[in-house]
Structure formats: C-alpha cells, structure tokens
Design a protein around this motif. Structure first.
Motif, short mmCIF file in Angstrom:
data_model
loop_
_atom_site.label_atom_id
_atom_site.label_comp_id
_atom_site.label_asym_id
_atom_site.label_seq_id
_atom_site.Cartn_x
_atom_site.Cartn_y
_atom_site.Cartn_z
N LEU B 146 36.58 40.15 39.44
CA LEU B 146 37.46 40.94 38.85
C LEU B 146 38.95 40.70 39.23
O LEU B 146 40.03 40.61 38.39
CB LEU B 146 37.10 42.48 39.21
N ASN B 150 41.85 39.58 36.51
CA ASN B 150 43.19 40.23 36.19
C ASN B 150 44.13 39.78 35.47
O ASN B 150 44.67 39.01 35.79
CB ASN B 150 43.59 40.76 37.61
N PRO B 151 44.52 40.55 34.33
CA PRO B 151 45.26 39.90 33.47
C PRO B 151 46.93 39.60 34.04
O PRO B 151 47.70 38.94 33.38
CB PRO B 151 45.38 40.72 32.06
N SER B 152 47.24 40.28 34.99
CA SER B 152 48.42 39.96 35.27
C SER B 152 48.77 39.37 36.74
O SER B 152 49.65 38.75 37.24
CB SER B 152 49.51 41.52 35.41
N THR B 153 47.62 39.80 37.71
CA THR B 153 47.70 39.28 39.16
C THR B 153 46.77 38.51 39.42
O THR B 153 46.52 37.89 40.51
CB THR B 153 47.89 40.21 40.31
N LEU B 158 47.77 33.82 36.75
CA LEU B 158 48.66 32.79 37.45
C LEU B 158 48.69 31.56 37.13
O LEU B 158 49.60 30.73 37.00
CB LEU B 158 48.62 33.16 39.08
N ASN B 161 50.11 31.19 33.85
CA ASN B 161 51.59 31.32 33.97
C ASN B 161 52.16 29.97 34.35
O ASN B 161 53.27 29.37 33.99
CB ASN B 161 51.84 32.47 34.63
N LEU B 171 39.09 40.39 30.08
CA LEU B 171 38.07 41.43 29.81
C LEU B 171 38.43 42.48 28.99
O LEU B 171 37.65 43.50 28.51
CB LEU B 171 38.05 42.21 31.26
N THR B 172 39.46 41.97 27.88
CA THR B 172 39.57 43.14 26.92
C THR B 172 39.31 42.74 25.53
O THR B 172 39.31 43.50 24.63
CB THR B 172 41.06 43.70 27.04
N SER B 173 39.40 41.53 25.48
CA SER B 173 38.82 40.85 24.20
C SER B 173 37.34 40.83 23.89
O SER B 173 36.68 40.25 25.27
CB SER B 173 39.47 39.70 23.73
N LEU B 255 30.03 47.13 36.94
CA LEU B 255 31.17 46.92 37.63
C LEU B 255 32.45 46.16 37.01
O LEU B 255 33.57 46.34 37.61
CB LEU B 255 30.83 46.10 38.96
N ILE B 256 31.94 45.26 36.05
CA ILE B 256 32.95 44.44 35.47
C ILE B 256 33.57 44.94 34.16
O ILE B 256 34.67 45.19 33.94
CB ILE B 256 32.47 43.15 35.35
N THR B 257 32.85 45.42 33.30
CA THR B 257 32.99 45.69 31.79
C THR B 257 32.57 47.24 31.48
O THR B 257 33.32 47.79 30.52
CB THR B 257 32.54 44.77 30.85
N PRO B 261 34.71 45.77 26.06
CA PRO B 261 35.17 46.41 25.05
C PRO B 261 34.38 46.53 23.78
O PRO B 261 33.73 45.43 23.38
CB PRO B 261 36.39 45.93 24.96
#
Lengths: 450, 313
Positions: B146, B150-153, B158, B161, B171-173, B255-257, B261
């Motif tokens: 997880l 994480n999509p931002s951190t 990273l 980026n 995890l959202t698509s 625990l993950i999804t 979605p």
C-alpha cells in the motif's frame, strides 16, 4: 530424532513462558480488581487515536465510582461489529452496552435485542434537554429514545490555508457552493504549475447521502423512512447527478485526484493532504484531531458544499450511538446506563471533542475551559459545531432510517467509482437504483414488512 | 511387524466367511470400526458436514435482519445469482486472478530456482533473498505494498514524478487494481514456490545432465527435456497448492482493495464474506458459497483427471 531432541527443551520453555504470560496476565487482572464490582462489557469500534481517547473516558468512569467496572473491547470496523452484535445476542460473550453506527439504527431498532434508554431516562428523570436535539432525534423513534448518541460527527471540507496564501488564492466562503470549490481547486492546480492537485472526494457513500441531505433531497420514500418503512429508493435524481457532475468536471480539468474507497483511501488522502499533494478534501469532523496535530500548515475548514442554485439544507450527523442489550440482568443494564450518563457529562464530552474531533453533545461543554482553550488556539475547530447548530432538522437531514444501508452504501460507492473512472453518470445511477431496490424489496419480504 | 502378527491372528474360517458374504461385518469389526472411525466422523460431522448442509439449507431461504431463515424460496437465490451481471463478473475476475497468479508464480519461481541452482560462488545469498517472502505475513505485505502504491507519496508515484511520467492510479483504476493485487499475491507466494522448486531441481540426479553434456545437448534442451519432466510431480503439487490458495485469497484483497474499485477485485471468497458479514445477507452468501464449492470441486477433479496422467513419478 536426535536432531529434534535439541529443540524440545527450548520449545517447552517457550510454551511455558507463553502460558505464564497468558494466564498470569488474566490472574493479575482478576486479583487487582475489587471483588464486588459488576462487570459491564462494552463493545466499541474506535481505532487509533480515538481508541486511546475512549479508554480514557472508560478509565474516568471506573474511577468515578466503585460499583461497576466497564470493560472496553474493540470490535473492528462499524460494519463488521453489527453482525457480531446480532449473532452473539443471548450468549455469554455478548456485550452489555455497545456502540453501533448511524446507518444501523433501523436494524437495531427492529432487532428487539435492546432496551430503549428511554426506560432509564424516565426512571431517573434524567434531563436530556442539554444534549443536542438533532443528535438525539437521529436515534429516537416515535418520541422514545432508543439509544444515546455518543460520538457525533459532521462531514466538513478541509483546505490547506497556507497553500492558498502562498499562491494568492481567495479561500472558499464558510458555506461554499460546488462552483466555489471548483474555482479554488482549479486555481490551486494551475498556479502551482500542476504540482498540487486541487481536490479530492473519497469514494464514500456517506458523502453522496450528505450531498442529497444538503440539497434537501431524499433517498428513500416515506421521508427517508421517518414516517414509515421505506419501500423504494431513488438514487437517480437530479441532485445526485449534479453532485457527480461537479466531481466529473474537476476530473476532466485535471485538478482532481482519486484515492479510491475504504480505509486505505482515507489514510492515503490524509497523507496526500498533509504532504501538500492535494489542497482540498471532504472528511468527517472527527479527523480534525489528526489534521491539527501533525500539520505544519494552517488548516482551513468550511461547511459541506451545496449545489449552486440551492441554499444549504444542512447535513445529517454521522458517528455512532450507545445501545443497551436486553439480554443482561437488570443491574448490569443499570450500570450500562450509568456509563452512558457519564459519557455525556459536559467535561467528558468537551475532552472527547478536543482529543478526537467528534462534536461535544452537551450544550454545557461549550462553557468548559477545555473547549474555550481549544477554540482560542484553533478557531477553525468551531466550524463543524456551527454547521450542526445552523442546520434546522428536517426529514432530509436526519439520516435514512432504512435497513440494508450497508449494501446500499456499497452500491452507491460502485456508482461513484464508475463515474470517477469515466463511466456514464445516468447509467451508473440506474444500475445502483435497480440493485438497491432489489435488495430492499427482498429484505422487506424476508422481514415480513409488507 | 505389527501387520504380520494381526494377519496371523485372523482365523482361517473367518477369512473364508468374509469372502463368501462380501463385506459383512462381525460385531467385533463393528466395535473396532466405531472406535477408529468414531472420533473422525464426529469431528467431521460437527465441523464439516453440519455447516455444509446448514449452508445448503440457508441458501434456499431468505434471511431477515437477525440472520434467521424466514421465507422459503427454493432455488431462487441461485437463479438470481446466475443471472446477476455482478456475480458473473465476480466469477470472471476470480478466474483471471487465479490463472494469472498460478502462471506467474510458477513461471517466476521456476526461473529463479533454475538460476540459483547454478553452482556459483555466493549463490546462497540469492537463495536466501528469493525465499525471504515466505516469512512475511499477509498484513505486513499488504501495508508494505500500500505504501508503494500510494498515488501521492508512494514509491511508484515518486519514481514517475522523478522521471516526469504520468502517475499510475494503481488502486483506483479497475484494471490496474487487479494487477496490483496479482503482483502482491505473486510476490507473497514466490518464496514458497521458489524453495520447493529449488529442492526438486537440486534432487535431479546429476548423471542425467552429464550424459546430456556428453551427447552435446544445449542447456535449453536439458532444461525442457530433463529438468521439467524430472520435477513434474513437484510442479503438479505446487500448481495445485497455488490454485487452491489463489481461490481462497482473502487477506490481501481485504487489506488492499476491499473488492473495489467497481467490484474489479471482488473475488468469490471476498464476496461471500462481504455479503454475510457486511450486509448481513446470509441467504445470498450461502448460495454463493455452494456455487464456489461446486467450482472448486470441478477444478480439482479436472486437475487430477488430466494433469496427473502427464506427471512423471
């Protein structure tokens, strides 16, 4: 065999230590207690920092008197706890007093497994007028108080005030409309050269229901179940569409970040917010504690956003209430009510709000030095309470008194996820509509309601 | 020793009597049978057969808020499930997941095992590294991944980026979430599979390879014509274990999804749990459990019928 012989002695030693640890612990607990205290088993679903705060409340009660001893037991998530409570009823493991969340109210009410707290209120002539009437109304039925609200929250919108200042963006008003939020989110995304995402709305059915409440729309018929058992749900209505179109617009302009659903999504978006990756998000007021403790930035809070062409109707409360099981002897139930009374004391509620962000329900809590100090230090933490106070309770914003709400939420979340991933709004809502109604019809049939 | 003494004790007449009358049991036989079989019948009956039949029973009713059976509906619950697009998609998702996990785990495990079976200095370091996931619990693995997703951190975010690539929504698509779960599961299973396969490869007699070397067979030829046939019983065992494990996958999904979605990772087992213990719809989840039982029984049968014949013992 000789190879394993070497292992036998250490193994026995380890087992022995474990045994001593397990039984020794339970022995010491028993002996340390006063022998004649009545044990009150209390099931709750507060995890993390809220659990620590709750244990302090319980400790306070246990020290305040010598007759009862409340034993708190953590039961996992709200959803899972409901089935545990229902399935253990009439067994020795069942709790004397338990915490059950907002959307299980209809289920608990119909189960017949609880003693209405009204019975004890009448016995004691306990004055409930000090307790927030909006919160009380949520857990009352036909004028009878079924359970006592304990941890009550409001969904609010959080923004990173320091970031807005840094990029010279006018903060949103205290009661923002959808387009107010869109403006701030877009400006933040553009002015930060796409380094900061503007906003997110977690895939959470509670938010969708709150958007409807705030637009003065009802999800279920019979006034969201307040004037009779619901028989039909209409989720495909103009207000849901407007809410989802608002999110869709922000997804299209790129300023929206999707963290998905569930507890990990909640944790991820909080992490994103605290590390300046996203500027705006919606969450329960119970997150204030966490957001002020670890935040190097200034925290901004507004009411839940409302549709552009409508006045905010106010949102329903969230959180949970304390119920008393009717499968325990009279003196245990009495102890459970004494504990409930203790949790509603002004100082206890004030401390509870300070450490968790759940709203203090006792009106006298506002006069305590605990809350006065808190507001002096963090003026923003007043906002959720103000939102609660400005809302006039009506059927749309008093929650949905319907069974099968857990599945309804899951289906709402699937519809939200479909839209977030580019699906057609009307089609997603039609599917949700059909599935929710199917489930409701079957549930009503199984329960013999019609 | 014990065996021969018991056969000696059995009188001649008795044996003849048994042969004449087929399987007729004497009172003594019945007594011993009940002593030996009794405990297991009792335990199996209490913990396997009673729950099984109770599940079948519940699946033919509607259950109310308290989880009690109220209205008899026959096979309506099954009919509803089979015609529900949600349930059908859950079945597909489960099949894709099981297939992907099994194929990837075995392929990667075989690759790593074959690599680390080479006699090179320091190879034991790699053997330890490859099998280290065996000691990782589901919860730890889920939290670890997880953090990565994480999509931002997260690590992947990273990294992309830093490389100026668009951030992947792991995890959202719906499609990516499926991959995320598959990757995590394969990673979890890899240590065990690797270890078992390595053991099998190591135990192939070296004379076979020596003979092949003399004949001038290429390493690839040796791998496909010596190693694979020789370890086929182990491959069969590992594939059976992995398939069963993949069907039962619960912890990682929870625990993950959480099945999301849009139900993209809502495997049958997770669906059963959610319908029963989240929604309190015991009738529906019982029907789902029965369907899952039939599916797993079917696959196990298939596997033993076809795969076992090809195995070289």
């Amino acid at each position: 065999m000789s190879k394993y012989k070497k292992l036998v002695i250490p193994l026995i030693a380890v087992l022995g230590i474990l045994l001593v640890a397990v039984f020794g612990h339970s022995l010491s607990v028993k002996s340390a207690d006063n022998h004649n205290r009545i044990p009150i088993v209390f099931w709750h679903e507060m995890g993390g920092p809220s659990e620590d705060a709750l244990e302090k409340v319980v400790d306070g009660f246990n020290k305040s008197q010598t007759k009862y001893k409340v034993i708190p037991k953590y039961q996992g998530t709200y959803d899972e706890a409901i089935q545990k409570i229902l399935q253990t009823h009439n067994t020795s493991t069942s709790p004397a007093v338990f915490q059950a969340f907002d959307i299980s109210t209809a289920q608990m009410l119909h189960s017949g497994y609880t003693t209405p707290v009204q019975n004890f209120i009448d016995e004691d002539n306990y004055d409930v007028s000090k307790i927030s009437s909006v919160a009380r109304a949520f857990y009352a039925n036909k004028g009878k108080q079924q359970a006592m609200p304990f941890n009550t929250s409001q969904p609010v919108l959080y923004y990173n005030a320091s970031l807005l200042k840094k990029y010279n963006i006018t903060p949103p008003p205290v009661s923002p409309s959808y387009s107010d939020i869109t403006r701030v989110a877009k400006e933040l995304y553009e002015k930060s050269h796409h380094k900061v995402k503007g906003m997110t709305v977690q895939v959470y059915g509670w938010f969708l229901e709150q958007a409807l409440a705030n637009a003065n729309a009802q999800l279920a018929n019979n006034n969201d179940g307040h004037t009779g058992n619901p028989t039909k749900v209409s989720i495909n209505n103009p207000d849901t569409v407007e809410f989802l179109e608002w999110i869709r617009e922000n997804i299209k302009s790129g300023d929206f970040i999707d963290y998905g659903s569930g507890a990990s999504a909640g944790a991820n978006q909080t992490a994103g917010f605290l590390s300046d990756k996203v500027g705006i998000f919606i969450q329960s007021s119970a997150s204030i504690g966490q957001l002020t403790k670890n935040n190097k930035n200034e925290l901004g809070i507004t009411y839940f956003p409302h549709p552009d062409n409508k006045k905010a109707n106010g949102v329903a409360i969230g959180g949970a209430a304390l119920w008393i099981s009717n499968d325990k002897p009279k003196d245990v139930q009495r102890g459970a009510f004494e504990f409930i009374k203790y949790t509603l004391k002004p100082e206890v509620q004030a401390q509870w709000q300070k450490s968790t962000g759940y709203l203090a329900l006792n009106k006298d809590s506002q006069k305590t030095s605990i809350l006065k100090d808190l507001y002096a230090k963090n003026p923003e933490s007043k906002v959720p309470g103000q939102q609660l106070a400005t809302a006039k309770a009506n059927y749309s914003n008093s929650g949905i008194l319907m069974e099968g709400m857990q599945l309804t939420r899951q289906l709402e979340e699937i519809a939200m996820e479909t839209v977030y991933n580019g699906g057609n709004i009307k089609k997603a809502l039609d599917t949700a509509d059909k599935n929710i109604n199917d489930n409701l019809t079957q549930l009503n049939r199984a329960n013999g309601y019609n | 020793m014990l065996k021969t003494s018991t056969t000696d004790v059995v009188p001649e007449k008795n044996v003849q009597a048994k042969q004449r009358h087929g399987f007729r049991l004497t009172a003594k036989d019945k007594y011993f049978a009940s002593i030996f079989l009794g405990p297991s019948i009792l335990i199996l009956g209490l913990f396997v057969f009673y729950p099984m039949f109770k599940t079948l029973y519940i699946s033919m009713f509607l259950t109310n808020t308290l989880g009690k059976t109220t209205v008899y509906v026959g096979f309506q619950n099954y009919a509803k499930l089979i015609t529900s697009p949600d349930f059908i998609s859950s079945m597909w998702v489960t099949f894709i997941y099981v297939l992907a996990v099994t194929v990837l785990t075995i392929a990667l495990g075989l690759l790593l095992a074959n690599l680390s079976s080479q006699k090179l200095p320091g190879i034991s370091i790699f053997r330890t590294l490859y099998s280290v996931t065996m000691g990782v619990s589901v919860a730890v693995a889920a939290i670890f991944w997880l953090f990565i997703f994480n999509p931002s951190t997260g690590f992947f975010a990273l990294l992309s980026n830093w490389l100026n690539l668009p951030v992947v929504n792991w995890l959202t698509s719906p499609t990516n979430a499926m991959w995320a779960v598959i990757i995590t599961t394969v990673w979890m299973h890899l240590g065990f599979t690797f270890l078992i396969l390595l053991g099998a490869i190591e135990s192939v007699p070296s004379t076979l390879y020596e003979a092949a070397d003399v004949e001038g067979a290429s390493p690839r030829y040796q791998f496909f014509h010596i190693t694979i046939p020789m370890i086929s019983p182990t491959l069969f065992f590992v594939s059976t274990i992995t398939i069963i494990d993949a069907f039962k996958s619960f912890g990682l999904i929870d625990l993950i999804t959480k099945g999301g979605p849009t139900n993209a990772t809502n495997m049958l087992v997770y669906r059963i749990y959610k319908d029963a213990f989240y929604s309190g719809n015991y009738a529906k989840s019982s029907a789902e459990a029965i369907i899952l039982t039939v599916i797993i029984a079917f696959f196990t049968l298939l596997q033993f019928k076809f795969l076992e014949k090809k195995v070289n013992y």
